[in-house]
Design a protein around this motif. Structure first.
Motif, short mmCIF file in Angstrom:
data_model
loop_
_atom_site.label_atom_id
_atom_site.label_comp_id
_atom_site.label_asym_id
_atom_site.label_seq_id
_atom_site.Cartn_x
_atom_site.Cartn_y
_atom_site.Cartn_z
N PRO A 64 -118.79 -7.31 -19.42
CA PRO A 64 -118.63 -8.79 -19.35
C PRO A 64 -119.79 -9.24 -18.60
O PRO A 64 -119.14 -8.84 -16.98
CB PRO A 64 -117.55 -8.77 -20.05
N THR A 65 -120.15 -10.43 -19.09
CA THR A 65 -120.65 -11.43 -17.62
C THR A 65 -119.71 -12.71 -17.01
O THR A 65 -120.97 -13.38 -16.83
CB THR A 65 -122.18 -10.70 -17.34
N SER A 66 -119.44 -12.94 -18.14
CA SER A 66 -118.58 -13.91 -18.39
C SER A 66 -117.72 -14.13 -16.90
O SER A 66 -117.07 -13.01 -16.20
CB SER A 66 -117.51 -14.56 -19.44
N SER A 67 -116.97 -15.49 -16.65
CA SER A 67 -116.74 -15.46 -15.59
C SER A 67 -115.02 -15.41 -15.46
O SER A 67 -114.83 -14.88 -14.17
CB SER A 67 -116.59 -17.27 -15.04
N ASP A 68 -114.46 -14.87 -16.39
CA ASP A 68 -112.91 -14.51 -16.82
C ASP A 68 -113.20 -13.14 -16.51
O ASP A 68 -111.39 -12.81 -17.14
CB ASP A 68 -112.49 -15.58 -17.63
N ARG A 69 -113.71 -11.70 -16.71
CA ARG A 69 -114.12 -10.83 -16.39
C ARG A 69 -113.26 -10.21 -16.14
O ARG A 69 -112.21 -9.37 -16.41
CB ARG A 69 -115.24 -10.69 -16.38
N LEU A 70 -111.69 -10.86 -13.88
CA LEU A 70 -111.18 -9.79 -13.86
C LEU A 70 -109.85 -9.61 -14.61
O LEU A 70 -109.12 -8.90 -14.51
CB LEU A 70 -111.38 -10.03 -12.71
N LYS A 71 -109.99 -10.41 -15.77
CA LYS A 71 -108.72 -10.96 -16.43
C LYS A 71 -109.07 -9.59 -17.32
O LYS A 71 -107.55 -9.09 -18.46
CB LYS A 71 -108.44 -11.98 -17.83
N GLY A 72 -110.01 -8.66 -18.00
CA GLY A 72 -110.02 -7.46 -19.10
C GLY A 72 -110.93 -7.84 -19.71
O GLY A 72 -111.49 -8.54 -20.43
N ILE A 73 -111.38 -6.41 -19.73
CA ILE A 73 -112.24 -6.38 -20.62
C ILE A 73 -111.47 -6.35 -22.32
O ILE A 73 -111.10 -5.63 -22.70
CB ILE A 73 -113.71 -5.42 -21.01
N LYS A 74 -112.39 -7.68 -23.33
CA LYS A 74 -111.42 -7.60 -24.51
C LYS A 74 -112.05 -6.37 -25.22
O LYS A 74 -111.05 -5.79 -26.70
CB LYS A 74 -112.17 -9.05 -25.31
N GLU A 75 -113.41 -5.97 -25.47
CA GLU A 75 -113.95 -5.26 -26.64
C GLU A 75 -113.05 -4.27 -25.91
O GLU A 75 -113.26 -3.52 -25.29
CB GLU A 75 -114.56 -5.54 -26.70
N GLU A 76 -112.51 -3.02 -27.13
CA GLU A 76 -111.85 -1.67 -27.04
C GLU A 76 -112.23 -0.43 -26.05
O GLU A 76 -111.60 -0.22 -25.50
CB GLU A 76 -110.88 -1.79 -28.34
N GLU A 77 -113.62 -0.98 -27.32
CA GLU A 77 -114.07 0.40 -26.24
C GLU A 77 -114.32 0.78 -25.08
O GLU A 77 -114.96 1.65 -24.66
CB GLU A 77 -115.20 0.86 -27.68
N SER A 78 -115.42 -0.29 -24.98
CA SER A 78 -116.02 -0.66 -23.92
C SER A 78 -114.59 -0.23 -22.36
O SER A 78 -115.67 -0.01 -21.80
CB SER A 78 -116.21 -2.46 -23.82
N ARG A 79 -113.88 -1.11 -22.81
CA ARG A 79 -112.55 -1.61 -21.68
C ARG A 79 -112.15 0.26 -21.77
O ARG A 79 -112.15 1.13 -20.88
CB ARG A 79 -111.36 -1.41 -22.50
N ILE A 80 -111.59 0.87 -22.87
CA ILE A 80 -111.54 2.66 -22.32
C ILE A 80 -112.75 3.19 -21.48
O ILE A 80 -112.28 3.66 -20.32
CB ILE A 80 -111.77 2.92 -23.47
N GLN A 81 -113.53 3.15 -22.05
CA GLN A 81 -115.19 3.89 -21.17
C GLN A 81 -114.81 3.18 -19.96
O GLN A 81 -115.29 4.08 -18.65
CB GLN A 81 -116.81 3.64 -21.35
#
Lengths: 470, 198
Positions: free
Chosen positions: A68-85
């Motif tokens: 993600p390019t949002s400022s809160d991204r260090l809280k984690g990637i919301k989109e599951e498939e992206s996070r898994i990758q």
């Protein structure tokens, strides 16, 4: 007397481990860049066959496509498939002992911005990555090209590739380019001439005064889009500009090794009289700011032009292709390009997400406002680019004008994260591909320079930057 | 890798030039960490509406092409991104051979890693095969003989010797290269001695 060689010939020869009976070479690979999208199956392949990474220290990994390019991204990637990758990359690099820049690391960014920035990219090297825009690194006089995931696995396991030599193509741009004409305009004009398949089977070397006088950032923009002309790689001979850029970077040679390296790098430029299989020559002074109108990077024209007419095309396949493109883009033949309104503006990508690009765009928007009908975003190419831009106050210039100032990543160049176009939306984009659906299903992309993107953001339509900045 | 020797099957005609890998498999399907299962998303945005409904005009939504094992298409097939998901999606759908006047470089390499045979033929021969394909006639490919047959026509194609051998035997490239491991080690030692910075 030995045969005169091109830059490409020299690097190729220096990396042939062995030539197999049918002429295929085992080619040694000096540096391997890895990102999250094209590597998970390669690491899985290593695990299945019980193989290790041959040279972990020649390999560098960074997550860029999905982040993600949002400022809160260090809280984690919301989109599951992206996070898994992204998590898979983190785990794989740990398991195989590869250096990894995660999202919290300010060195994180687009893999092709990070490599040069760290000094990992050096003249004379062979550099690969599971990404077609690896051609970017050729700006340093390296042989750099994109590979598929099976070849990523091959390089991880053997530090080599099986390959046959390419042919040499010379792209010469002579003279002096005019005001408002950038490296992006030059490479778009080149692709307009060669076509999107003109470079297939070749490595392109960019020669002539225009490239000699160009900054490293500009050369990277040019080499980056070599793949859009179908070329295996693009290259610029290393020179003082190259050495000055590299000196002191964390992964560049230091001390005595630096001197030895520079002495070697000076032997690399093409010899006088070296033969090229094909040459294209363009007069740089005749190139105007460019913009694409269709769904292939070769569908490009000067901003002063009008949308072409399929009826003018004799070849049936090409006419059908043009009709399809205009239909997709929602454009009518004869429309002035400067009359085409835009909904979004994207400044970023491995093509134009470097500090020089942000500086150039910021000069166009200084003291102006983004048009009411436009959402405009800037995505710096890396955390270090972002930091530098903020040090120079560029973020403030962009924000004051109404731009969204984001965290680094590939973002809306390919829209794998949340940043994407809605169906029918039209975008002025500094990225590299205007394919159907590239920036989001049904989205319409116009490729152009950072300055031209800034001009589009201000005027709300495609615009000639030369009219805004005199 | 699955070996490729001979293939006879239905060929889907896709007479579009410059088909890029974003068209073959759009980016939203690149988030997988597996190689399999991509066939259902092959040509997704050309094949399905946004709501998942089939677009009836698209060739792979028509009989007999739902069972196509060959694709006949336009010049510069597979341009753009290096994503190997493109050949994975073709393979998973059941396509084992693509016939075109020309291919983009990285896609062409990727096919050979996955047992998909890219056959390059002159435009006029592709045009003839396109006609056969659009009439639903079967096309036959013989890799050993390097021929393509349709009806009473026969065309020859070129292929690198090493690639042909690998395809015929279904050999994995890493395995081939690792037979030369001692050469790689010697090369690395020499480089370390001559160019310490690399």
């Amino acid at each position: 007397m030995t045969k005169a060689k091109t830059l490409y010939d020299k690097i190729w020869e220096h990396h042939v481990v062995k030539t197999l009976p049918d002429g295929t070479a085992i080619l040694y690979i000096d540096r391997h860049l890895v990102h999250e999208v094209t590597s998970p199956q390669a690491f899985e392949g290593l695990r299945m066959s019980g193989r290790k990474v041959r040279q972990p220290s020649s390999t560098l990994a960074v997550a860029d496509h999905n982040v993600p390019t949002s400022s809160d991204r260090l809280k984690g990637i919301k989109e599951e498939e992206s996070r898994i990758q992204v998590e898979a990359l983190s785990e794989n690099t740990k398991e195989f002992g590869i250096q990894y820049f995660d999202m919290a690391d300010k060195r994180q960014g687009i893999v092709h911005i990070v490599g040069p920035e760290q000094g990992l990219t050096q003249p004379g090297m062979t550099i690969v990555c599971g990404d077609s825009h690896t051609s970017t690194h050729g700006a340093f006089g390296a042989l750099a090209f994109g590979i598929g995931t099976s070849e990523v696995e091959h390089v991880l396991a053997t530090q080599t590739l099986l390959a046959k030599p390419s042919k040499n193509m010379k792209i010469e741009v002579t003279g002096k380019v005019g005001f408002g004409v950038t490296p992006k305009d030059i490479i778009l004009a080149v692709i307009g001439v060669t076509g999107t398949a003109g470079g297939t089977g070749y490595v392109m070397e960019y020669v002539g005064d225009v490239f000699k006088q160009m900054s490293m950032e500009g050369r990277m923009t040019v080499c980056n889009m070599s793949i859009e002309a179908g070329a295996r790689a693009g290259m610029v001979a290393p020179d003082e500009t190259t050495f000055a850029y590299l000196k002191g970077r964390p992964m560049a040679p230091q001390g005595k090794a630096w001197d030895e390296a520079v002495a070697y790098w000076r032997t690399l430029p093409s010899d006088e009289g070296a033969q090229y299989d094909k040459t294209f020559t363009l007069d740089g002074s005749k190139i105007a700011p460019q913009v694409t109108w269709g769904t292939s990077p070769q569908d490009v024209l000067p901003i002063t032009a009008i949308v072409p007419n399929p009826a003018d095309i004799a070849d049936e396949n090409h006419r059908a292709s043009l009709e399809r493109a205009l239909n997709y883009m929602g454009l009518k033949p004869g429309t002035k390009l400067t009359d085409v309104p835009v909904d979004k503006v994207f400044i970023g990508s491995c093509t134009n997400g470097r500090i020089e690009d942000l500086r150039a765009a910021s000069q166009v928007i200084r003291g102006r406002k983004v048009a009411k009908n436009v959402y405009a975003m800037v995505v710096p190419g890396s955390g270090l680019v972002k930091e530098q831009a903020e040090k120079e106050g560029l973020d403030k210039l962009f924000r004051d004008a109404g731009f969204d100032w984001r965290e680094p990543g590939c973002s809306m160049c390919l829209a794998m994260n949340e940043d994407k176009l809605q169906p029918g939306e039209r975008c002025a984009s500094t990225s590299n591909r205007n394919f159907e659906g590239r920036q989001g299903r049904g989205g319409r992309t116009h490729l152009l320079s950072p300055e031209m993107a800034a001009a589009a953001a201000i005027t709300g339509k495609l615009a000639d930057v030369r009219e805004l900045v005199r | 890798m699955q070996a490729f020797t001979k293939l006879t099957g239905i060929a889907a005609p896709l007479p579009i030039i410059n088909i890029d890998t974003d068209m073959i498999i759009p980016k939203q399907f690149l988030k997988t960490i597996k190689r399999s299962g991509l066939g259902k998303n092959l040509f997704d945005e050309m094949r399905f509406e946004a709501d998942g409904k089939e677009i009836p005009d698209f060739v792979l939504n028509k009989e007999p092409y739902r069972k196509a094992s060959i694709l006949v298409t336009g010049e510069n097939f597979g341009c753009g991104s290096s994503r190997e998901h493109a050949p994975w999606a073709l393979l998973d759908f059941g396509i084992r051979c693509v016939i075109a006047p020309s291919f983009a470089d990285i896609f062409h390499n990727n096919c050979f890693q996955n047992g998909i045979l890219p056959v390059q033929l002159p435009q006029d021969q592709v045009d003839q095969l396109m006609e056969d394909a659009s009439r639903g006639r079967e096309i036959s490919i013989d890799l050993e003989a390097q021929t393509v047959k349709a009806g009473n026509k026969q065309f020859s194609f070129n292929i690198d010797a090493l690639r042909k051998d690998r395809m015929l035997k279904g050999l994995d490239a890493v395995g081939i290269t690792l037979q030369h491991q001692s050469d790689i080690t010697a090369f690395e030692q020499q480089r370390k001695a001559n160019q310490s910075w690399t």
